[in-house]
Design a protein around this motif. Structure first.
Motif, PDB file in Angstrom:
ATOM      1  N   ALA A 167       6.296  -1.585   7.831  1.00  0.00           N
ATOM      2  CA  ALA A 167       6.006  -0.172   7.615  1.00  0.00           C
ATOM      3  C   ALA A 167       7.330   0.544   7.384  1.00  0.00           C
ATOM      4  O   ALA A 167       8.296   0.331   8.129  1.00  0.00           O
ATOM      5  N   SER A 168       7.386   1.423   6.379  1.00  0.00           N
ATOM      6  CA  SER A 168       8.675   1.954   5.963  1.00  0.00           C
ATOM      7  C   SER A 168       9.218   3.067   6.843  1.00  0.00           C
ATOM      8  O   SER A 168      10.265   3.638   6.540  1.00  0.00           O
ATOM      9  N   SER A 169       8.529   3.390   7.951  1.00  0.00           N
ATOM     10  CA  SER A 169       9.117   4.227   8.999  1.00  0.00           C
ATOM     11  C   SER A 169       8.401   3.914  10.306  1.00  0.00           C
ATOM     12  O   SER A 169       7.306   3.328  10.305  1.00  0.00           O
ATOM     13  N   ASP A 170       9.003   4.321  11.413  1.00  0.00           N
ATOM     14  CA  ASP A 170       8.386   4.084  12.717  1.00  0.00           C
ATOM     15  C   ASP A 170       7.073   4.845  12.865  1.00  0.00           C
ATOM     16  O   ASP A 170       6.109   4.340  13.452  1.00  0.00           O
ATOM     17  N   ALA A 171       7.025   6.083  12.354  1.00  0.00           N
ATOM     18  CA  ALA A 171       5.784   6.856  12.448  1.00  0.00           C
ATOM     19  C   ALA A 171       4.671   6.166  11.662  1.00  0.00           C
ATOM     20  O   ALA A 171       3.525   6.093  12.125  1.00  0.00           O
TER      21      ALA A 171
ATOM     22  N   TYR B  13       2.559   9.466  10.701  1.00  0.00           N
ATOM     23  CA  TYR B  13       1.613   8.660  11.483  1.00  0.00           C
ATOM     24  C   TYR B  13       0.260   8.575  10.774  1.00  0.00           C
ATOM     25  O   TYR B  13      -0.320   7.496  10.652  1.00  0.00           O
ATOM     26  N   SER B  14      -0.258   9.707  10.294  1.00  0.00           N
ATOM     27  CA  SER B  14      -1.583   9.716   9.669  1.00  0.00           C
ATOM     28  C   SER B  14      -1.585   8.893   8.381  1.00  0.00           C
ATOM     29  O   SER B  14      -2.579   8.204   8.090  1.00  0.00           O
TER      30      SER B  14
ATOM     31  N   GLN C 276       0.838  -1.193   0.000  1.00  0.00           N
ATOM     32  CA  GLN C 276       0.000   0.000   0.000  1.00  0.00           C
ATOM     33  C   GLN C 276       0.879   1.250   0.000  1.00  0.00           C
ATOM     34  O   GLN C 276       1.485   1.588   1.011  1.00  0.00           O
ATOM     35  N   PRO C 277       0.996   1.940  -1.130  1.00  0.00           N
ATOM     36  CA  PRO C 277       1.785   3.177  -1.155  1.00  0.00           C
ATOM     37  C   PRO C 277       1.075   4.293  -0.376  1.00  0.00           C
ATOM     38  O   PRO C 277      -0.156   4.413  -0.411  1.00  0.00           O
ATOM     39  N   VAL C 278       1.875   5.127   0.296  1.00  0.00           N
ATOM     40  CA  VAL C 278       1.377   6.345   0.956  1.00  0.00           C
ATOM     41  C   VAL C 278       2.392   7.455   0.686  1.00  0.00           C
ATOM     42  O   VAL C 278       3.568   7.182   0.431  1.00  0.00           O
ATOM     43  N   PRO C 279       1.978   8.715   0.741  1.00  0.00           N
ATOM     44  CA  PRO C 279       2.888   9.798   0.338  1.00  0.00           C
ATOM     45  C   PRO C 279       4.061  10.038   1.273  1.00  0.00           C
ATOM     46  O   PRO C 279       5.191  10.238   0.813  1.00  0.00           O
ATOM     47  N   LEU C 280       3.803  10.052   2.597  1.00  0.00           N
ATOM     48  CA  LEU C 280       4.802  10.568   3.530  1.00  0.00           C
ATOM     49  C   LEU C 280       5.116   9.571   4.642  1.00  0.00           C
ATOM     50  O   LEU C 280       4.315   8.682   4.958  1.00  0.00           O
ATOM     51  N   TYR C 281       6.291   9.780   5.277  1.00  0.00           N
ATOM     52  CA  TYR C 281       6.663   9.011   6.465  1.00  0.00           C
ATOM     53  C   TYR C 281       5.929   9.602   7.678  1.00  0.00           C
ATOM     54  O   TYR C 281       6.543  10.177   8.577  1.00  0.00           O
TER      55      TYR C 281
END
Length: 342
Positions: free
Chosen positions: A256-260, A234-235, A227-232
């Motif tokens: 998940a590609s970052s902890d947030a 939390y939201s 699932q692509p998302v724009p930013l690293y």
């Protein structure tokens, strides 16, 4: 009592005032201020005492014109304002860079590029001679900031390694290798339907982490579980996890590609009645403060953000001193930190 802006406001002390108080010429004062030789110890002590007495503060802008150096390095962060505040890695990079620059008597100037208008403004600013070099964080391929820096021939170092920076200096981590390692650890826990919330695919860190995940899954890689998302953020982690659950409710592992992003994903999973790690194992990337806020604590990759900032600053300083680089880039270690979330 004088009003703000009134004509009786205290006049700023000048080099002439220092020279008069010390009983020396203005040229002698200028040589002391610019660190030049051929000034007697007696005159130097008199000038230093005079500076303290009259309250003289050097005009750095005027000195920059003479010395052709501002003693300032720009830290350009190409991220939205919201992420600049939310992402602890950016703060750690900033502090690491500031520590190295402070030791060299340079000032750090923080410059945020949130959109096209900011980029245009920063390009004009960079051409004004107000900074001696730049550290660039979160650059994308084809980034206009990269082009502006190259055109101005400013000493520069990138945090990360976009593919179009040529032989520019950079400091990075092995995003692909680290993502492969932590994804493999997740596979070894026995999960059979492993997905990824893949953030920031428009920059090298995001695309490399997706490539590492693909490496680890091999024949089991399913693009429908990415699932692509724009930013690293939390939201984006929350939103991405909800979309992935709608499409693949049987998912039992998440990189998940970052902890947030992972923190947002874990909250979305728990809101959907899925237990972590019993129903779904989750791993992240960064080993930031987000990792320890999670419940349970997050398995992740340790990204040495402060060392990235320090190393990038040192690369810029080496260029300003005219020193040759041993290598074009520097890659720092980023070990896996295994906790209870998987």
């Amino acid at each position: 009592m004088g009003r703000v802006g009134s004509t009786d406001r205290r006049r700023r002390a000048t080099v002439k005032d220092v020279a008069t108080e010390a009983g020396v010429s203005r040229g002698t004062v200028s040589r002391v201020l610019n660190g030049q030789p051929y000034v007697s110890e007696e005159a130097r002590e008199a000038i230093e005492a005079a500076i303290a007495k009259v309250g003289f503060v050097p005009n750095r802008a005027a000195r920059s014109l003479v010395m052709q150096s501002s003693q300032a390095i720009g830290l350009i962060v190409h991220e939205p304002h919201s992420l600049f505040v939310e992402d602890p890695n950016i703060g750690s990079i900033l502090l690491g860079a500031n520590a190295a620059l402070s030791e060299a008597d340079y000032q750090l100037s923080c410059l945020i590029a949130d959109g096209p208008r900011d980029i245009e403004r920063l390009s004009r600013y960079l051409s004004g001679g107000l900074i001696d070099g730049v550290i660039i964080v979160s650059a994308r391929e084809g980034d206009p900031i990269t082009r502006a820096v190259a055109d101005l021939r400013l000493p520069a170092a990138f945090v990360g390694h976009p593919g179009d920076i040529g032989d520019a200096a950079y400091v990075a981590i092995d995003n692909r290798g680290a993502a492969r390692e932590i994804s493999s650890r997740l596979v070894e826990t026995g999960r059979r339907r492993i997905g990824m919330i893949a953030a920031a695919l428009d920059r090298d860190s995001g695309s490399d982490r997706l490539a590492g995940f693909n490496d680890a899954l091999g024949d089991r890689f399913d693009p429908e579980l990415v699932q692509p998302v724009p930013l690293y953020s939390y939201s984006d982690g929350q939103a991405g996890m909800r979309r992935l659950l709608e499409r693949a409710p049987d998912v039992d592992g998440i990189f998940a590609s970052s902890d947030a992003v992972a923190a947002g994903a874990m909250d979305a999973l728990q809101a959907a009645g899925r237990s972590v790690p019993v129903d779904v194992g989750v791993v992240g990337f960064d080993d930031s403060s987000w990792a320890l806020r999670c419940d349970p604590p997050l398995s992740t990759v340790h990204q040495p953000a402060d060392q990235l900032g320090r190393a990038a600053a040192e690369l810029v300083l080496r260029q300003l001193r005219g020193e040759e680089r041993e290598t074009r880039g520097r890659v720092l270690d980023c070990p896996v930190v295994w906790r209870e979330s998987a």
